[in-house]
Design a protein around this motif. Structure first.
Motif, PDB file in Angstrom:
ATOM      1  N   GLN A 236      -5.850  -3.439  -5.569  1.00 39.72           N
ATOM      2  CA  GLN A 236      -5.139  -2.683  -4.539  1.00 39.72           C
ATOM      3  C   GLN A 236      -4.830  -1.255  -5.010  1.00 39.72           C
ATOM      4  OE1 GLN A 236      -1.155  -4.006  -3.079  1.00 39.72           O
ATOM      5  NE2 GLN A 236      -2.247  -4.236  -1.150  1.00 39.72           N
TER       6      GLN A 236
ATOM      7  N   MET B 206       6.793  -7.605  -6.632  1.00 35.92           N
ATOM      8  CA  MET B 206       5.350  -7.768  -6.458  1.00 35.92           C
ATOM      9  C   MET B 206       4.652  -7.721  -7.798  1.00 35.92           C
ATOM     10  SD  MET B 206       3.898  -5.808  -3.109  1.00 35.92           S
ATOM     11  CE  MET B 206       2.185  -6.333  -3.156  1.00 35.92           C
TER      12      MET B 206
ATOM     13  N   VAL C  26       0.197  -0.454  -0.791  1.00 37.03           N
ATOM     14  CA  VAL C  26       0.290  -1.753  -0.113  1.00 37.03           C
ATOM     15  C   VAL C  26      -0.056  -1.689   1.373  1.00 37.03           C
ATOM     16  CG1 VAL C  26       1.832  -3.685   0.463  1.00 37.03           C
ATOM     17  CG2 VAL C  26       1.969  -2.621  -1.778  1.00 37.03           C
TER      18      VAL C  26
ATOM     19  N   PRO D 129      -4.509   0.278   2.542  1.00 39.98           N
ATOM     20  CA  PRO D 129      -5.946  -0.032   2.415  1.00 39.98           C
ATOM     21  C   PRO D 129      -6.613  -0.338   3.759  1.00 39.98           C
ATOM     22  CG  PRO D 129      -4.626  -1.575   1.084  1.00 39.98           C
ATOM     23  CD  PRO D 129      -3.693  -0.590   1.678  1.00 39.98           C
ATOM     24  N   GLN D 130      -5.925  -1.115   4.600  1.00 35.99           N
ATOM     25  CA  GLN D 130      -6.522  -1.499   5.885  1.00 35.99           C
ATOM     26  C   GLN D 130      -6.624  -0.292   6.818  1.00 35.99           C
ATOM     27  OE1 GLN D 130      -3.847  -2.896   4.426  1.00 35.99           O
ATOM     28  NE2 GLN D 130      -4.225  -5.071   4.119  1.00 35.99           N
TER      29      GLN D 130
ATOM     30  N   HIS E 177       1.465  -6.861   7.936  1.00 33.40           N
ATOM     31  CA  HIS E 177       0.977  -8.184   7.524  1.00 33.40           C
ATOM     32  C   HIS E 177       1.762  -9.287   8.225  1.00 33.40           C
ATOM     33  CE1 HIS E 177       0.521  -5.102   4.470  1.00 33.40           C
ATOM     34  NE2 HIS E 177      -0.459  -5.776   3.898  1.00 33.40           N
TER      35      HIS E 177
ATOM     36  N   LEU F 108       0.883  -9.564   0.089  1.00 34.04           N
ATOM     37  CA  LEU F 108       0.673  -8.167   0.482  1.00 34.04           C
ATOM     38  C   LEU F 108      -0.287  -7.436  -0.448  1.00 34.04           C
ATOM     39  CD1 LEU F 108       2.968  -8.795   2.332  1.00 34.04           C
ATOM     40  CD2 LEU F 108       4.179  -6.815   1.505  1.00 34.04           C
ATOM     41  N   LYS F 109      -0.698  -8.126  -1.496  1.00 34.04           N
ATOM     42  CA  LYS F 109      -1.624  -7.477  -2.421  1.00 34.04           C
ATOM     43  C   LYS F 109      -3.027  -7.424  -1.842  1.00 34.04           C
ATOM     44  CE  LYS F 109       0.955  -9.038  -6.427  1.00 34.04           C
ATOM     45  NZ  LYS F 109       0.985  -9.983  -7.540  1.00 34.04           N
ATOM     46  N   SER F 110      -3.243  -8.168  -0.792  1.00 34.99           N
ATOM     47  CA  SER F 110      -4.568  -8.203  -0.171  1.00 34.99           C
ATOM     48  C   SER F 110      -4.905  -6.846   0.424  1.00 34.99           C
ATOM     49  CB  SER F 110      -4.592  -9.263   0.926  1.00 34.99           C
ATOM     50  OG  SER F 110      -5.736  -9.101   1.723  1.00 34.99           O
ATOM     51  N   ILE F 111      -6.158  -6.479   0.368  1.00 32.25           N
ATOM     52  CA  ILE F 111      -6.557  -5.233   1.010  1.00 32.25           C
ATOM     53  C   ILE F 111      -7.245  -5.524   2.337  1.00 32.25           C
ATOM     54  CG2 ILE F 111      -6.687  -3.890  -1.133  1.00 32.25           C
ATOM     55  CD1 ILE F 111      -9.719  -4.283  -1.060  1.00 32.25           C
ATOM     56  N   LYS F 112      -7.146  -6.794   2.780  1.00 29.60           N
ATOM     57  CA  LYS F 112      -7.760  -7.175   4.057  1.00 29.60           C
ATOM     58  C   LYS F 112      -6.703  -7.274   5.153  1.00 29.60           C
ATOM     59  CE  LYS F 112     -10.449 -10.697   2.501  1.00 29.60           C
ATOM     60  NZ  LYS F 112     -10.445 -11.566   1.650  1.00 29.60           N
ATOM     61  N   ARG F 113      -7.191  -7.448   6.367  1.00 31.67           N
ATOM     62  CA  ARG F 113      -6.331  -7.513   7.527  1.00 31.67           C
ATOM     63  C   ARG F 113      -6.214  -8.925   8.070  1.00 31.67           C
ATOM     64  NH1 ARG F 113      -6.101  -2.336  10.813  1.00 31.67           N
ATOM     65  NH2 ARG F 113      -4.517  -2.977  12.273  1.00 31.67           N
TER      66      ARG F 113
ATOM     67  N   LYS G  14       5.925 -11.346  -0.176  1.00 27.74           N
ATOM     68  CA  LYS G  14       5.264 -10.175  -0.769  1.00 27.74           C
ATOM     69  C   LYS G  14       4.001 -10.451  -1.567  1.00 27.74           C
ATOM     70  CE  LYS G  14       8.540 -11.569  -3.708  1.00 27.74           C
ATOM     71  NZ  LYS G  14       9.816 -11.746  -3.172  1.00 27.74           N
TER      72      LYS G  14
ATOM     73  N   PHE H 178      -4.105 -14.202   6.823  1.00 30.62           N
ATOM     74  CA  PHE H 178      -2.705 -14.401   6.435  1.00 30.62           C
ATOM     75  C   PHE H 178      -2.063 -15.629   7.107  1.00 30.62           C
ATOM     76  CE2 PHE H 178      -3.440  -9.816   5.810  1.00 30.62           C
ATOM     77  CZ  PHE H 178      -3.030  -9.676   4.493  1.00 30.62           C
TER      78      PHE H 178
ATOM     79  N   VAL I 222      -5.590  -8.942  -8.505  1.00 27.89           N
ATOM     80  CA  VAL I 222      -5.422  -8.636  -7.078  1.00 27.89           C
ATOM     81  C   VAL I 222      -4.650  -7.329  -6.921  1.00 27.89           C
ATOM     82  CG1 VAL I 222      -4.800  -9.609  -4.843  1.00 27.89           C
ATOM     83  CG2 VAL I 222      -5.227 -11.144  -6.761  1.00 27.89           C
ATOM     84  N   ALA I 223      -3.583  -7.173  -7.729  1.00 21.80           N
ATOM     85  CA  ALA I 223      -2.785  -5.949  -7.694  1.00 21.80           C
ATOM     86  C   ALA I 223      -3.619  -4.763  -8.172  1.00 21.80           C
ATOM     87  CB  ALA I 223      -1.547  -6.124  -8.567  1.00 21.80           C
TER      88      ALA I 223
ATOM     89  N   LEU J   6      11.226  -5.807  -5.059  1.00 21.23           N
ATOM     90  CA  LEU J   6      10.519  -6.788  -4.245  1.00 21.23           C
ATOM     91  C   LEU J   6       9.614  -7.683  -5.053  1.00 21.23           C
ATOM     92  CD1 LEU J   6       7.629  -5.550  -1.942  1.00 21.23           C
ATOM     93  CD2 LEU J   6       8.104  -4.659  -4.199  1.00 21.23           C
TER      94      LEU J   6
ATOM     95  N   PRO K 256      -1.780 -15.430  -3.611  1.00 18.39           N
ATOM     96  CA  PRO K 256      -3.028 -14.994  -2.979  1.00 18.39           C
ATOM     97  C   PRO K 256      -4.263 -15.728  -3.516  1.00 18.39           C
ATOM     98  CG  PRO K 256      -2.054 -13.234  -4.324  1.00 18.39           C
ATOM     99  CD  PRO K 256      -1.058 -14.342  -4.265  1.00 18.39           C
ATOM    100  N   ASP K 257      -4.159 -16.229  -4.746  1.00 16.99           N
ATOM    101  CA  ASP K 257      -5.340 -16.912  -5.287  1.00 16.99           C
ATOM    102  C   ASP K 257      -5.147 -18.432  -5.361  1.00 16.99           C
ATOM    103  OD1 ASP K 257      -3.355 -16.379  -7.064  1.00 16.99           O
ATOM    104  OD2 ASP K 257      -4.595 -15.169  -8.431  1.00 16.99           O
TER     105      ASP K 257
ATOM    106  N   ASN L  32       3.125  -2.068  -6.830  1.00 18.41           N
ATOM    107  CA  ASN L  32       2.398  -3.022  -7.657  1.00 18.41           C
ATOM    108  C   ASN L  32       2.240  -2.625  -9.113  1.00 18.41           C
ATOM    109  OD1 ASN L  32       1.334  -5.439  -6.682  1.00 18.41           O
ATOM    110  ND2 ASN L  32       0.162  -4.306  -5.154  1.00 18.41           N
TER     111      ASN L  32
END
Ligand code: SF4
Lengths: 211, 466
Positions: free
Chosen positions: B84, B416, B37, B40-41, A94, A30-35, A27, A38, B80-81, B414, A54-55, B66
């Motif tokens: 989002q 997050m 979650v 966005p995409q 994801h 999953l904070k990424s806003i990109k596609r 999880k 991964f 990051v959260a 979960l 993520p970082d 989040n």
């Protein structure tokens, strides 16, 4: 969407049932806003000995030598062989993006969770459901020969090994068509915009509480 | 005479816009719930293609996964959260969508707030980029989770390409004993069906024990249909459903309500409708349930022991059990009520509604959280649930007993946000998934009902609440 016609590649055996989407991509990613991006974190908890995020730069992390995808030649695998109920759990696409980004083009298992199965087709990752005995036989073959390659042909719906067909597989005609041609299904649906509008207008009359 | 239909058949037929030759249908979507979650995409895709939402009024958006459950005045600290959640806020602004943002009292877990607002109505198709969308089936709706590409597809077209599932009826016959809740019923169902048993099916839950449940209880059961592999779970509409829906903000009023009600009362399987599979459970046999492994099907009665893989002939299954035991740090044969826990989590879209909190509070009242418990937390499902619980004094009961009383969100379901298990920690949790690492890497999750979770907090170990 990425087309899928025919593919030959190394098969990695992931010998456990119920591989869930939390395992495929934990999880925190999953904070990424990109596609994209991964792949290095696919199966993160199993793949690394330390915790990722993520970082956190993956280059400096300790790989788990016991995990199959860290072993040569499976780190180059493009086909994943797994057990029943693959991709169960959450709807996170994801998971498919991570497998795709790792380099997988197809997953073979006795059964798939519905949402994962759907998501795969949207990204050109081919999920192939085969009988448990056929999958057993494939595990035997893969265990018997390091770096075994399979060829998957979508047009003929067959899986073969060294030119010999091992098994056929089922796929809906519509999904097959979209995958073979790499079609964007939103554009496809929008061809029927008038029908959608007609349906909507009708419903406004018969079920106004929905609008 | 027309053919007898199941509830699922009726909901499906009502929403088909067109059908392809191979049976793939274009299905119209009435309600689209959106969270931070998985969207966005999808919004990004929409923008890139120069498209707009087909019907903005069908969308209700909320951040939940989040968001922090402690003091929110400082905002989200994790950058990051934060990005989002802000992305959701911005997307909703840009496209003119209704959003209950983090400062709104109506904010909460998407599957709690939809029904609470009356945004989920009987007979609807409801989707959300979240597998637990099955929850909304409790209203006699066709509700299922979708991936991000499908979120984009619904945004752009108000429709989805779908293949019809098969029909399954799970009938829970007779009455449950006191202390046995909706959560125990659904865990027992999953124990019997297995986590893949419902794959390819839409499950209708029926029988006296389901009929006797409140809407909250039915939501708990439908919520976990996905844990049995079924994308959708549902319960037929009855007076309980209609009473719940009436008077909610998004619910119709006046004449339209009456018209709606007349339609809703047809939303049940016809006599003689054919199911592809039927399963019966005897309600009186169901005991409070506790999961022992890393899949929801790994579940036993509170008065039994951790099972032994050596007793299982299926090799793949036995191996899976061994891996689960190793991960969970458990020995086969250990009585469940001797397992001690470190943390307790009462919350999630499975069990964070007012009724769940009342159940837990009843057990907690006048007691103290055991010394071996590092953290016991209660996370209401929405701001409105929290408010109501506070009006009923439940927060006091929890706080006096030593529980933490938090702001609404997904929280440790979960992990997050900051709420999580550390490696090796064992948790009694009212959530829906006990997968490896679900509540934090190395964390060990045991799924239970709210009353059982509260009892585990008080006694420091699993206890039969009977
Ligand atoms: S509470 Fe848990 S299961 Fe429910 S939507 Fe949130 S993360 Fe998903």
């Amino acid at each position: 969407m990425q087309k899928f016609t025919q593919h030959t590649g190394i098969v990695a055996p992931l010998d456990r049932p119920n591989v869930d989407t939390d395992a495929i991509i934990p999880k925190q990613f999953l904070k990424s806003i990109k596609r994209s991006g991964f792949g290095p974190n696919a199966f993160d908890d199993w793949r690394y000995l330390d915790e990722g995020g993520p970082d956190i730069d993956n280059a400096g992390r300790k790989l788990n030598p016991d995990f199959i995808l860290n072993q040569s030649p499976y780190d180059q695998a493009t086909i994943l062989l797994a057990r029943e109920n693959f991709g169960c759990g959450s709807s996170r696409e994801h998971a498919v993006w991570a497998l795709d980004d790792f380099g997988f083009r197809a997953v073979i298992a006795p059964s798939f969770a519905d949402i994962f199965y759907n998501n795969s087709f949207k990204n050109g990752l081919l999920p192939i459901a085969l009988g448990a005995d056929v999958v057993d036989d494939m595990f035997d073959r893969v265990m018997g020969k390091q770096g075994l390659e399979l060829t998957i042909d979508l047009a003929t719906q067959t899986v073969s090994c060294d030119g010999e067909e091992i098994s056929g597989f089922e796929i809906d005609a519509f999904r097959k068509h979209c995958m073979l041609n790499g079609l964007d299904d939103i554009a496809l649906t929008l061809q029927y915009a008038d029908e959608i509008k007609t349906y909507e207008d009708n419903r406004k009359k018969t079920a106004p509480w929905l609008f | 005479m027309s053919k007898a239909k199941t509830l699922y058949d009726k909901l499906w037929d009502d929403h088909v816009v067109r059908t392809e030759k191979d049976g793939t249908a274009l299905l119209y979507i009435d309600r689209h719930l959106v969270h931070e979650v998985t969207s966005p995409q999808a919004f990004e895709g929409l923008r890139i293609a120069g498209r707009k939402p087909w019907r903005a009024s069908s969308i209700v958006a909320v951040p939940d996964h989040n968001v922090p459950t402690t003091d929110r005045s400082a905002g989200i600290t994790d950058p990051v959260a934060k990005l989002q959640v802000e992305t959701l806020d911005n997307n909703c602004k840009e496209f003119g969508l209704t959003e209950f943002d983090m400062s709104d009292v109506r904010q909460g877990i998407v599957h709690v707030i939809g029904p609470e607002q009356g945004a989920t109505l009987p007979g609807m198709t409801v989707v959300c980029g979240d597998s637990h969308t099955s929850t909304h089936g409790a209203f006699g709706a066709l509700a299922f989770g979708i991936g991000t590409s499908e979120v984009e597809h619904v945004l752009a077209t108000q429709c989805l390409m779908q293949n019809k599932s098969m029909n399954m009826l799970v009938s829970v016959d007779g009455e449950v004993h006191s202390g046995v809740t909706a959560k125990d019923i659904v865990l027992a169902i999953i124990g019997q069906l297995g986590t893949a048993g419902g794959t390819g099916y839409a499950i209708e839950f029926g029988g006296d024990a389901i009929r006797a449940l409140s809407i909250e209880g039915r939501m708990t059961v439908c919520n976990m249909a996905i844990e049995a592999g079924a994308r959708a779970g549902m319960v037929a509409v009855d007076q309980t459903t209609i009473d719940y829906v009436k008077g909610r903000p998004y619910s119709p009023t006046g004449d339209v309500f009456e018209k709606a009600e007349a339609h809703w009362s047809t939303l049940h399987s016809d006599d003689g409708a054919q199911f592809d599979k039927v399963i019966h459970l005897n309600a009186a046999d169901i005991k409070p349930q506790v999961t022992w492994g890393t899949s929801p099907e790994m579940v036993v009665d509170i008065d039994s022991v951790v099972p032994n893989p050596d007793d299982i002939s299926d090799k793949v299954k036995a191996d899976g059990m061994r891996k689960a035991l190793a991960y969970m740090g458990l020995e086969a044969g250990t009585p469940i009520n001797e397992i001690t826990v470190d943390k307790v989590f009462i919350g999630s879209c499975t069990n964070s509604r007012i009724e769940d909190l009342r159940d837990a509070a009843q057990v907690a009242q006048g007691n103290k959280v055991s010394d071996n418990i590092k953290l016991a937390m209660v996370v209401p499902g929405s701001g409105l649930v929290k408010k109501q619980a506070e009006e009923e004094g439940l927060d006091k009961i929890f706080i006096d007993a030593g529980f933490e009383w938090r702001e609404p969100g997904c929280s440790m379901c979960l992990a997050m946000n900051a709420d999580r298990l550390e490696a090796g920690e064992r948790c009694a949790s009212t959530s829906n998934r006990n997968f490896e690492g679900r509540q934090g890497q190395g964390g060990r999750t045991h799924l239970v009902s709210p009353a059982m979770a509260a009892a585990a907090a008080i006694n420091g170990r699993f206890t039969d609440i009977k």
